[in-house]
Write an enzyme that holds these catalytic residues in place. Structure first.
Site, PDB file in Angstrom:
ATOM      1  N   GLU A 113      -5.166 -10.026  -1.173  1.00 59.84           N
ATOM      2  CA  GLU A 113      -3.864  -9.322  -2.335  1.00 59.84           C
ATOM      3  C   GLU A 113      -2.284  -8.760  -1.895  1.00 59.84           C
ATOM      4  O   GLU A 113      -2.450  -8.388  -0.722  1.00 59.84           O
ATOM      5  CB  GLU A 113      -4.449  -8.162  -2.290  1.00 59.84           C
ATOM      6  N   HIS A 114      -1.809  -9.435  -2.686  1.00 66.62           N
ATOM      7  CA  HIS A 114      -1.038  -9.684  -1.701  1.00 66.62           C
ATOM      8  C   HIS A 114       0.748  -7.915  -1.680  1.00 66.62           C
ATOM      9  O   HIS A 114       1.508  -8.178  -0.904  1.00 66.62           O
ATOM     10  CB  HIS A 114       0.922 -10.506  -2.496  1.00 66.62           C
ATOM     11  N   GLY A 115      -0.061  -7.223  -2.964  1.00 62.29           N
ATOM     12  CA  GLY A 115       0.895  -5.760  -2.758  1.00 62.29           C
ATOM     13  C   GLY A 115       0.686  -5.086  -1.337  1.00 62.29           C
ATOM     14  O   GLY A 115       1.454  -4.797  -0.836  1.00 62.29           O
ATOM     15  N   ASN A 116      -0.583  -4.958  -0.184  1.00 59.46           N
ATOM     16  CA  ASN A 116      -1.152  -4.298   0.468  1.00 59.46           C
ATOM     17  C   ASN A 116      -0.422  -4.514   1.780  1.00 59.46           C
ATOM     18  O   ASN A 116       0.544  -3.818   2.254  1.00 59.46           O
ATOM     19  CB  ASN A 116      -2.480  -4.319   0.421  1.00 59.46           C
ATOM     20  N   VAL A 117      -0.333  -6.129   1.775  1.00 55.43           N
ATOM     21  CA  VAL A 117       0.872  -6.679   3.019  1.00 55.43           C
ATOM     22  C   VAL A 117       1.600  -8.127   2.930  1.00 55.43           C
ATOM     23  O   VAL A 117       1.085  -8.869   1.815  1.00 55.43           O
ATOM     24  CB  VAL A 117       0.152  -6.911   4.212  1.00 55.43           C
TER      25      VAL A 117
END
Length: 600
Positions: A310-314
């Site tokens: 999941e890209h929003g996290n890192v």
């Protein structure tokens, strides 16, 4: 991993993310429009922008940002997470996929490789808990390590109107932290503990658990909630809410999944090559990933390994570090040393995670599967190895390979589509507190001039001069972006300031951003080329996301010593041509090497 400083020891000393000057940002932006819009449009938008700079509204919004900047170390942070969590599309179009090349060991079984990966990933987890991961430095400057803190035990939870990123990780000093992982196998969901009496469970203990899971998951569970995580965020949010509102068992299950360190899938599939494996990371099977999770590692039947995150996290580079660490450990010790660990202690039996589902949820699971395969069938992913030069060639000539690649990508797009492409390149702002990324708009007027000269068969001397003008202007933009002085994050701030002031009853307009030139130049998610440099780690992880828009391409690249590795993505429709784009990229890189850089 001995070191004097702990992982998070410099956090509070890091400089605040700077707020750019409004006039500077607007000047850079107007310059970026020159290659894309007509002279008349440029005059119109220039007048609107100048009026805005001097207007009461412009000053009010910039002052709002100044106030936010003076009261927080990173004025952008919450808004940047919102940019992800307010996106309501399926995570298949937002998550990143990647390959972990070094994790493949010939003649080692799937569960052998998977058990090693879990053990070594949890070793990294343990090192982060003990704050023993080395501080990342770039050109001698400490980088922000907050993304390392966020790597494990997190989840993007679907909600309305925006998702929430929930984090369960704690360092040793902060207290206890969930130490289980989620294992997916044929749609079945399992909880597996990795720590017993304060010690990480050995690889053979984990292997024993995985064998138990495989033996008890032979029949596919087609009615699995895993598929629901691929739906649009609004739909999944409502279904998730309905699942947990009347069932304490479902609520407990959801918490088990969302708090896990990460998720790993044992897949029954094979793929032929890197391109197929890369596509498989996101589009292999709707049974493969709980898309909301921070990290999903997928081990195929023959031991090939990919991941989805999941890209929003890192950001990608942060995520690759633990995966490369695990793969390196695996390479150092590929043999499962069963004798060493035999009967050290008993391993807890993995627990099946079973949901109570209604008929209406089952029909939505079928719909999720249909949507998944529809999107998968129109997505094209190509891993391409270019072998005519790499970092060594560029270093000898004191040139940045990244800049050369950016110029080549634009050349390739022009050759393929006979027009220029507004381009997004990622720049890291991790030298600042909680810094993430900034956009480099790498299609510059100087680059357009160089490309025009190429089209018009200018002399080699002229081409060289114009090439280096383009090269230098790209480097200036990249340097500015790394210093927090880009364009697009500032504009995101202005939009958020506009919304915040509106909630206080103040109406302000931003006419130059409402002008059609903003979308035409890539704004609002319209960059035709979405690009990112993924590092120099020769055998390390590399990956991709899907293109930002339907008629665009994704181009993500690793720079090796004597070669370049690209992952190119596009949608299979009339608007793009992945094969032609790849061929033109090769032509463009060769042209730069053989015509421009010869005798340099």
């Amino acid at each position: 991993m001995k070191m004097a400083e702990s992982t998070f020891s410099h956090q509070e000393e890091l400089p605040d993310l700077p707020l750019p000057d409004l006039e500077d940002t607007i000047d850079k932006y107007l310059k970026s429009l020159i290659p894309i819009i007509t002279k008349e449009e440029l005059n119109d938008v220039t007048n609107l922008a100048k009026e805005f700079t001097n207007s009461e509204s412009g000053q009010r919004m910039q002052n709002f940002l100044k106030l936010k900047s003076s009261t927080s170390k990173n004025w952008l942070e919450d808004w940047w997470y919102d940019a992800y969590t307010t996106n309501r599309e399926s995570l298949l179009t937002q998550n990143m996929g990647a390959i972990i090349p070094k994790s493949f060991i010939p003649n080692c079984s799937q569960v052998g490789i998977a058990s090693q990966i879990i053990h070594h990933m949890m070793t990294y987890w343990s090192l982060v808990r003990q704050e023993k991961i080395e501080v990342t430095k770039s050109r001698g400057t400490n980088w922000d390590m907050y993304q390392v803190y966020n790597l494990f035990n997190s989840c993007r939870v679907p909600a309305l109107p925006k998702d929430n990123i929930e984090r369960y990780f704690r360092t040793d000093v902060e207290g206890t932290c969930p130490s289980h992982v989620i294992i997916l196998c044929n749609g079945h969901i399992w909880r597996m503990e990795t720590v017993l009496d304060g010690q990480l469970i050995s690889t053979s203990g984990i292997k024993h658990g995985l064998e138990y899971i495989k033996a008890n998951s032979t029949k596919a569970d087609e009615n699995t909630i895993v598929k629901l995580t691929t739906l649009g965020r609004d739909t999944w949010a409502l279904i998730r809410e309905s699942l947990i509102v009347n069932s304490s068992q479902n609520l407990e299950n959801v918490n088990t999944i969302e708090s896990a360190a990460f998720s790993l899938t044992l897949s029954d599939d094979f793929v032929e090559n890197d391109s197929e494996l890369m596509k498989y990371s996101i589009f292999g099977s709707p049974l493969n990933t709980y898309c909301d999770k921070n990290l999903n590692i997928i081990v195929l039947r023959d031991g090939k390994t990919c991941l989805q995150a999941e890209h929003g996290n890192v950001d990608a580079i942060s995520l690759f570090a633990p995966c490369d660490f695990a793969a390196d450990q695996l390479q150092d010790d590929p043999k499962l040393n069963d004798e060493t660990f035999q009967n050290n202690f008993s391993t807890p039996t993995p627990e099946r995670v079973e949901f109570l589902l209604t008929g209406s949820v089952s029909s939505q699971i079928s719909e999720a599967e249909r949507n998944f395969f529809a999107l998968s069938s129109r997505t094209n992913v190509n891993v391409y190895h270019y072998s005519n030069f790499g970092a060594t060639y560029c270093k000898k000539r004191k040139l940045y390979a990244d800049t050369i690649i950016q110029i080549a990508l634009q050349m390739a797009y022009l050759k393929t589509h006979n027009k220029l492409a507004p381009t997004y390149e990622t720049a890291s702002t991790r030298k600042f507190y909680h810094g993430r990324t900034e956009t480099v708009r790498s299609l510059t007027p100087d680059l357009a001039n160089y490309l025009e000269a190429c089209e018009n068969s200018a002399t080699n001397e002229t081409l060289k001069t114009l090439f280096f003008d383009a090269y230098n202007s790209h480097n200036s933009l990249m340097d500015a972006a790394r210093e927090g002085k880009g364009i697009d994050r500032h504009f995101l701030g202005l939009r958020n300031a506009q919304s915040a002031l509106k909630s206080y009853g103040e109406d302000h307009e931003i006419p130059f951003l409402d002008h059609s030139s903003f979308a035409a130049s890539g704004g609002n998610g319209n960059f035709l080329l979405s690009t990112s440099f993924l590092g120099y780690n020769e055998e390390g992880c590399f990956g991709y996301v899907v293109p930002m828009c339907k008629d665009g391409y994704g181009a993500f690249y690793r720079i090796n010593a004597i070669s370049l590795t690209f992952t190119l993505s596009n949608y299979l429709d009339d608007a793009t041509n992945g094969d032609e784009f790849r061929e033109n990229l090769e032509y463009s890189l060769d042209f730069i090497k053989n015509v421009i850089l010869t005798n340099e």
